[in-house]
Design an enzyme around this catalytic site. Sequence first.
Site, mmCIF file in Angstrom:
data_model
loop_
_atom_site.group_PDB
_atom_site.id
_atom_site.type_symbol
_atom_site.label_atom_id
_atom_site.label_comp_id
_atom_site.label_asym_id
_atom_site.label_seq_id
_atom_site.Cartn_x
_atom_site.Cartn_y
_atom_site.Cartn_z
ATOM 1 N N PRO A 45 3.077 -5.125 14.802
ATOM 2 C CA PRO A 45 3.940 -4.156 15.976
ATOM 3 C C PRO A 45 4.865 -4.368 15.086
ATOM 4 C CG PRO A 45 2.802 -5.075 16.676
ATOM 5 C CD PRO A 45 2.628 -6.078 15.608
ATOM 6 N N GLU A 46 5.425 -2.955 14.544
ATOM 7 C CA GLU A 46 7.234 -3.342 13.841
ATOM 8 C C GLU A 46 8.031 -2.773 14.524
ATOM 9 O OE1 GLU A 46 8.627 -4.838 11.302
ATOM 10 O OE2 GLU A 46 6.507 -5.322 10.111
#
Length: 269
Positions: free
Chosen positions: A2-3
């Site tokens: 997850p960015e």
Amino acid sequence: MPELPEVETTRRGIEPALVGHTITGWNLRQPRLRWPVVLPHALRGQRVRGVLRRAKYLVIETANGSVIVHLGMSGSLRLTHKSTEAGPHDHVDLEIDGDRVLRLTDPRRFGSIHFHEGDWRQHWLIKDLGIEPLDNEFDGDFLHRAARKRRVAIKLMLMDARIVVGVGNIYANESLFRAGIRPRLAASRISRDRYALLAQSVREVLALAIRHGGTTLRDFVDESGRRGYFSQSLNVYGREDLPCYQCGTVLKGLRIGQRATVYCPNCQR
Ligand SMILES: [Zn+2]
């Protein structure tokens, strides 16, 4: 992984369901995440004042302190009913009034949950972070100043969380393409004007990704269970040896700081 866009998408998804509601308890099925999860009694019965994001940390703020969540490599959060059966990777439930839970799923367990009494901005994980790329202070002047005397490749500087947070590998590749800058160029050799374009490109790429709910990544599912489809808008990342959409030149791949880097030798100088 997850960015920033996935984390921001998650924040926007859970915020309306949490703010103004009460944390009634929790269920730690697996408290051994990246660090052991310890939640204090002082959190029980607290009303959520806000759900914020700093870098890739989500902060659930109450008057008695804040819960700081990081999704690690493979974590995701979803809101569900307390009676929904937990899967093998559903490690932590934060229980909310109305028999709802905020459920952390994290197969690889690199995620983390901390409680911090007082100002969460002073938490040891957060206090030394660089500026937010979507804040107004992040502009060409800021990057130009930060680049002074830095002989490091611009792509590495862009991904340095002590300077600016949340510009992960995909977004660094895409922003440099959009700004027409070669990823390996020494940071100190880039002009202020080009930095202004780069800062704008980073903001545009992140804003677009947030609008699309993040990039399609195997383990990421947003709060409603949909997968992000920003990957359909990627110009260079994952497109090594394919023709540039802009000019048709074959895109080149290389590694910078062990990370996959793709650029167009014609469009990026
Ligand atoms: Zn090109």
